[in-house]
Scaffold this active site. Structure first.
Site, PDB file in Angstrom:
ATOM      1  N   HIS A  17     -15.804  -4.217  -0.938  1.00  0.00           N
ATOM      2  CA  HIS A  17     -14.927  -5.372  -1.224  1.00  0.00           C
ATOM      3  C   HIS A  17     -15.651  -6.357  -2.144  1.00  0.00           C
ATOM      4  O   HIS A  17     -15.064  -6.884  -3.086  1.00  0.00           O
ATOM      5  CB  HIS A  17     -14.596  -6.133   0.070  1.00  0.00           C
ATOM      6  CG  HIS A  17     -13.709  -5.408   1.030  1.00  0.00           C
ATOM      7  ND1 HIS A  17     -14.036  -5.245   2.353  1.00  0.00           N
ATOM      8  CD2 HIS A  17     -12.499  -4.819   0.872  1.00  0.00           C
ATOM      9  CE1 HIS A  17     -13.066  -4.600   2.974  1.00  0.00           C
ATOM     10  NE2 HIS A  17     -12.120  -4.313   2.095  1.00  0.00           N
ATOM     11  N   LYS A  41      -1.998  -1.811  12.162  1.00  0.00           N
ATOM     12  CA  LYS A  41      -3.440  -1.710  12.437  1.00  0.00           C
ATOM     13  C   LYS A  41      -3.828  -2.510  13.669  1.00  0.00           C
ATOM     14  O   LYS A  41      -3.226  -3.538  13.960  1.00  0.00           O
ATOM     15  CB  LYS A  41      -4.238  -2.259  11.241  1.00  0.00           C
ATOM     16  CG  LYS A  41      -4.262  -1.332  10.054  1.00  0.00           C
ATOM     17  CD  LYS A  41      -5.209  -1.861   8.987  1.00  0.00           C
ATOM     18  CE  LYS A  41      -5.285  -0.916   7.795  1.00  0.00           C
ATOM     19  NZ  LYS A  41      -6.051  -1.490   6.685  1.00  0.00           N
ATOM     20  N   ARG A  89     -10.502   3.062  -4.953  1.00  0.00           N
ATOM     21  CA  ARG A  89     -11.685   3.887  -4.713  1.00  0.00           C
ATOM     22  C   ARG A  89     -11.493   5.295  -5.249  1.00  0.00           C
ATOM     23  O   ARG A  89     -12.312   5.843  -5.938  1.00  0.00           O
ATOM     24  CB  ARG A  89     -11.978   3.968  -3.213  1.00  0.00           C
ATOM     25  CG  ARG A  89     -12.565   2.720  -2.641  1.00  0.00           C
ATOM     26  CD  ARG A  89     -12.546   2.760  -1.152  1.00  0.00           C
ATOM     27  NE  ARG A  89     -11.184   2.885  -0.657  1.00  0.00           N
ATOM     28  CZ  ARG A  89     -10.804   2.623   0.576  1.00  0.00           C
ATOM     29  NH1 ARG A  89     -11.675   2.251   1.466  1.00  0.00           N
ATOM     30  NH2 ARG A  89      -9.538   2.752   0.939  1.00  0.00           N
ATOM     31  N   SER A 127     -13.660  -0.191   5.621  1.00  0.00           N
ATOM     32  CA  SER A 127     -13.980  -0.924   6.852  1.00  0.00           C
ATOM     33  C   SER A 127     -13.900   0.024   8.041  1.00  0.00           C
ATOM     34  O   SER A 127     -14.717  -0.048   8.959  1.00  0.00           O
ATOM     35  CB  SER A 127     -12.995  -2.077   7.053  1.00  0.00           C
ATOM     36  OG  SER A 127     -13.062  -2.970   5.978  1.00  0.00           O
TER      37      SER A 127
HETATM   38  O1  PNS Z   1      -4.934  -2.889   3.053  1.00  0.00           O
HETATM   39  P1  PNS Z   1      -4.636  -3.563   4.369  1.00  0.00           P
HETATM   40  O2  PNS Z   1      -5.873  -3.888   5.100  1.00  0.00           O
HETATM   41  O3  PNS Z   1      -3.720  -2.760   5.253  1.00  0.00           O
HETATM   42  O4  PNS Z   1      -3.907  -4.924   4.003  1.00  0.00           O
HETATM   43  C1  PNS Z   1      -3.257  -5.694   4.951  1.00  0.00           C
HETATM   44  C2  PNS Z   1      -2.253  -6.627   4.249  1.00  0.00           C
HETATM   45  C3  PNS Z   1      -1.568  -7.443   5.316  1.00  0.00           C
HETATM   46  C4  PNS Z   1      -2.988  -7.537   3.299  1.00  0.00           C
HETATM   47  C5  PNS Z   1      -1.246  -5.746   3.462  1.00  0.00           C
HETATM   48  O5  PNS Z   1      -0.589  -4.931   4.343  1.00  0.00           O
HETATM   49  C6  PNS Z   1      -0.298  -6.571   2.611  1.00  0.00           C
HETATM   50  O6  PNS Z   1      -0.594  -6.889   1.476  1.00  0.00           O
HETATM   51  N1  PNS Z   1       0.888  -6.929   3.154  1.00  0.00           N
HETATM   52  C7  PNS Z   1       1.868  -7.662   2.412  1.00  0.00           C
HETATM   53  C8  PNS Z   1       3.239  -7.287   2.829  1.00  0.00           C
HETATM   54  C9  PNS Z   1       4.197  -7.313   1.640  1.00  0.00           C
HETATM   55  O7  PNS Z   1       4.228  -8.258   0.879  1.00  0.00           O
HETATM   56  N2  PNS Z   1       4.987  -6.228   1.498  1.00  0.00           N
HETATM   57  C10 PNS Z   1       5.983  -6.066   0.473  1.00  0.00           C
HETATM   58  C11 PNS Z   1       5.544  -5.428  -0.811  1.00  0.00           C
HETATM   59  S1  PNS Z   1       4.564  -3.973  -0.735  1.00  0.00           S
END
Ligand code: PNS
Length: 157
Positions: A17, A41, A89, A127
Protein backbone atom coordinates in the site's frame (compact mmCIF):
# COMPACT_ATOMS: atom_id res chain seq x y z
CA UNK A 1 -4.25 21.40 -5.82
CA UNK A 2 -4.65 17.87 -7.18
CA UNK A 3 -6.38 15.65 -4.65
CA UNK A 4 -7.06 11.90 -4.94
CA UNK A 5 -8.70 9.35 -2.71
CA UNK A 6 -7.19 5.93 -2.18
CA UNK A 7 -9.84 3.50 -0.91
CA UNK A 8 -9.31 0.24 0.90
CA UNK A 9 -9.77 -1.75 4.09
CA UNK A 10 -6.11 -1.49 5.12
CA UNK A 11 -6.52 -4.38 7.57
CA UNK A 12 -3.62 -3.72 8.10
CA UNK A 13 -1.64 -1.34 5.88
CA UNK A 14 1.28 -3.10 4.13
CA UNK A 15 4.44 -1.92 2.39
CA UNK A 16 2.62 -2.66 -0.87
CA UNK A 17 0.00 0.00 0.00
CA UNK A 18 2.79 2.40 0.97
CA UNK A 19 4.58 1.80 -2.33
CA UNK A 20 1.41 2.67 -4.27
CA UNK A 21 0.86 5.71 -2.07
CA UNK A 22 4.40 7.02 -2.61
CA UNK A 23 4.08 6.56 -6.37
CA UNK A 24 0.68 8.27 -6.42
CA UNK A 25 2.14 11.23 -4.53
CA UNK A 26 4.32 11.90 -7.59
CA UNK A 27 1.09 12.67 -9.46
CA UNK A 28 -1.15 14.12 -6.74
CA UNK A 29 -0.48 16.87 -4.19
CA UNK A 30 -2.60 15.30 -1.50
CA UNK A 31 -4.13 11.88 -0.96
CA UNK A 32 -7.07 11.09 1.25
CA UNK A 33 -6.97 7.51 2.44
CA UNK A 34 -10.57 6.34 2.32
CA UNK A 35 -10.83 3.68 4.95
CA UNK A 36 -13.95 1.68 4.16
CA UNK A 37 -15.86 -1.34 5.33
CA UNK A 38 -16.52 -4.13 2.87
CA UNK A 39 -19.57 -5.97 4.27
CA UNK A 40 -18.21 -9.21 2.79
CA UNK A 41 -15.06 -8.98 4.94
CA UNK A 42 -14.38 -9.65 8.58
CA UNK A 43 -11.81 -7.30 10.03
CA UNK A 44 -9.00 -8.10 12.45
CA UNK A 45 -8.35 -4.48 13.42
CA UNK A 46 -10.93 -1.86 14.43
CA UNK A 47 -11.33 1.32 12.36
CA UNK A 48 -9.41 3.27 15.04
CA UNK A 49 -6.56 0.73 15.07
CA UNK A 50 -6.34 0.78 11.27
CA UNK A 51 -6.38 4.59 11.20
CA UNK A 52 -3.63 4.78 13.82
CA UNK A 53 -1.40 2.33 11.92
CA UNK A 54 -1.90 4.26 8.66
CA UNK A 55 -1.11 7.61 10.33
CA UNK A 56 2.06 6.22 11.88
CA UNK A 57 3.17 4.73 8.53
CA UNK A 58 2.51 7.93 6.58
CA UNK A 59 3.97 10.48 9.00
CA UNK A 60 5.27 13.53 7.15
CA UNK A 61 3.39 12.71 3.94
CA UNK A 62 0.58 14.94 2.58
CA UNK A 63 -1.98 12.34 3.58
CA UNK A 64 -5.32 12.53 5.34
CA UNK A 65 -6.97 9.41 6.74
CA UNK A 66 -10.75 9.31 6.91
CA UNK A 67 -13.36 6.63 7.34
CA UNK A 68 -16.27 6.38 4.90
CA UNK A 69 -19.37 4.33 4.30
CA UNK A 70 -21.65 4.41 1.27
CA UNK A 71 -20.55 5.34 -2.22
CA UNK A 72 -16.87 6.04 -2.79
CA UNK A 73 -17.67 8.61 -5.50
CA UNK A 74 -19.77 10.61 -2.99
CA UNK A 75 -16.91 10.53 -0.49
CA UNK A 76 -14.42 11.62 -3.19
CA UNK A 77 -16.67 14.53 -4.19
CA UNK A 78 -17.05 15.62 -0.56
CA UNK A 79 -13.25 15.64 -0.25
CA UNK A 80 -12.77 17.68 -3.44
CA UNK A 81 -10.90 14.78 -5.09
CA UNK A 82 -10.74 14.49 -8.88
CA UNK A 83 -9.37 10.95 -8.88
CA UNK A 84 -9.48 7.54 -7.26
CA UNK A 85 -6.12 5.79 -6.89
CA UNK A 86 -6.05 2.01 -7.01
CA UNK A 87 -3.05 -0.25 -6.71
CA UNK A 88 -2.72 -3.09 -9.21
CA UNK A 89 -0.66 -6.13 -8.39
CA UNK A 90 -1.48 -8.72 -11.00
CA UNK A 91 -3.96 -9.56 -13.75
CA UNK A 92 -6.14 -11.19 -11.08
CA UNK A 93 -6.86 -7.73 -9.60
CA UNK A 94 -7.79 -6.31 -12.96
CA UNK A 95 -11.24 -7.72 -13.67
CA UNK A 96 -12.80 -6.48 -10.43
CA UNK A 97 -10.99 -3.15 -10.57
CA UNK A 98 -12.01 -2.57 -14.18
CA UNK A 99 -15.67 -3.17 -13.33
CA UNK A 100 -15.50 -0.89 -10.26
CA UNK A 101 -13.73 1.86 -12.26
CA UNK A 102 -16.41 1.82 -14.96
CA UNK A 103 -19.21 1.86 -12.38
CA UNK A 104 -17.58 4.74 -10.53
CA UNK A 105 -17.27 6.63 -13.84
CA UNK A 106 -20.99 6.05 -14.44
CA UNK A 107 -21.75 7.33 -10.94
CA UNK A 108 -19.57 10.42 -11.37
CA UNK A 109 -17.97 11.09 -14.79
CA UNK A 110 -15.84 13.88 -13.29
CA UNK A 111 -13.78 11.47 -11.19
CA UNK A 112 -11.03 9.48 -12.95
CA UNK A 113 -9.68 6.16 -11.68
CA UNK A 114 -5.90 5.98 -11.85
CA UNK A 115 -4.19 2.59 -11.56
CA UNK A 116 -0.74 2.48 -10.04
CA UNK A 117 1.43 -0.63 -10.42
CA UNK A 118 3.14 -1.91 -7.32
CA UNK A 119 6.80 -2.84 -7.31
CA UNK A 120 7.34 -6.47 -8.42
CA UNK A 121 8.47 -7.49 -4.95
CA UNK A 122 5.00 -6.68 -3.56
CA UNK A 123 3.02 -8.44 -6.29
CA UNK A 124 2.18 -11.36 -4.02
CA UNK A 125 1.53 -9.24 -0.95
CA UNK A 126 -1.91 -8.55 0.51
CA UNK A 127 -3.21 -7.73 3.98
CA UNK A 128 -4.86 -11.16 4.05
CA UNK A 129 -1.68 -13.10 3.31
CA UNK A 130 0.25 -10.96 5.84
CA UNK A 131 -2.37 -11.86 8.49
CA UNK A 132 -2.14 -15.54 7.59
CA UNK A 133 1.66 -15.56 7.94
CA UNK A 134 1.48 -13.61 11.22
CA UNK A 135 -1.19 -15.94 12.63
CA UNK A 136 1.15 -18.88 11.96
CA UNK A 137 4.10 -17.18 13.63
CA UNK A 138 5.97 -16.29 10.42
CA UNK A 139 8.13 -13.19 9.95
CA UNK A 140 6.99 -10.27 7.81
CA UNK A 141 10.34 -8.49 7.43
CA UNK A 142 10.16 -5.83 4.77
CA UNK A 143 6.51 -6.56 3.98
CA UNK A 144 4.75 -4.43 6.59
CA UNK A 145 6.01 -1.48 8.69
CA UNK A 146 7.60 -2.46 12.03
CA UNK A 147 4.70 -1.11 14.13
CA UNK A 148 2.25 -3.11 12.02
CA UNK A 149 4.27 -6.29 12.50
CA UNK A 150 4.19 -5.64 16.23
CA UNK A 151 0.41 -5.04 16.19
CA UNK A 152 -0.09 -8.30 14.26
CA UNK A 153 2.08 -10.20 16.73
CA UNK A 154 0.01 -8.79 19.62
CA UNK A 155 -3.27 -9.82 17.97
CA UNK A 156 -2.15 -13.39 17.45
CA UNK A 157 -0.27 -13.83 20.72
O1 PNS B 1 -10.49 -3.51 -1.44
P1 PNS B 1 -11.31 -3.54 -0.18
O2 PNS B 1 -10.46 -3.70 1.02
O3 PNS B 1 -12.38 -4.60 -0.19
O4 PNS B 1 -12.02 -2.12 -0.09
C1 PNS B 1 -13.05 -1.86 0.80
C2 PNS B 1 -13.84 -0.63 0.31
C3 PNS B 1 -14.96 -0.39 1.30
C4 PNS B 1 -12.93 0.57 0.26
C5 PNS B 1 -14.39 -0.95 -1.11
O5 PNS B 1 -15.22 -2.03 -1.03
C6 PNS B 1 -15.07 0.26 -1.74
O6 PNS B 1 -14.43 1.06 -2.39
N1 PNS B 1 -16.40 0.39 -1.57
C7 PNS B 1 -17.14 1.46 -2.18
C8 PNS B 1 -18.51 1.03 -2.53
C9 PNS B 1 -18.98 1.70 -3.82
O7 PNS B 1 -18.85 2.90 -3.99
N2 PNS B 1 -19.53 0.89 -4.74
C10 PNS B 1 -20.07 1.32 -6.00
C11 PNS B 1 -19.13 1.35 -7.17
S1 PNS B 1 -18.08 -0.03 -7.44
Amino acid sequence: MKIAVMPGSFDPITNGHLDVLERALKIFDRIVIALGENPKKEYLFSVEERKRMIREATKGMPIEVDHFSGLLTEFAKKKGAGAIVKGLRAVSDFEYEFQAALMNRKLNPDIETVFVMTRGMYCFLSSSIAKEVASLGGKLNGLVPKHVEKALRNKYR
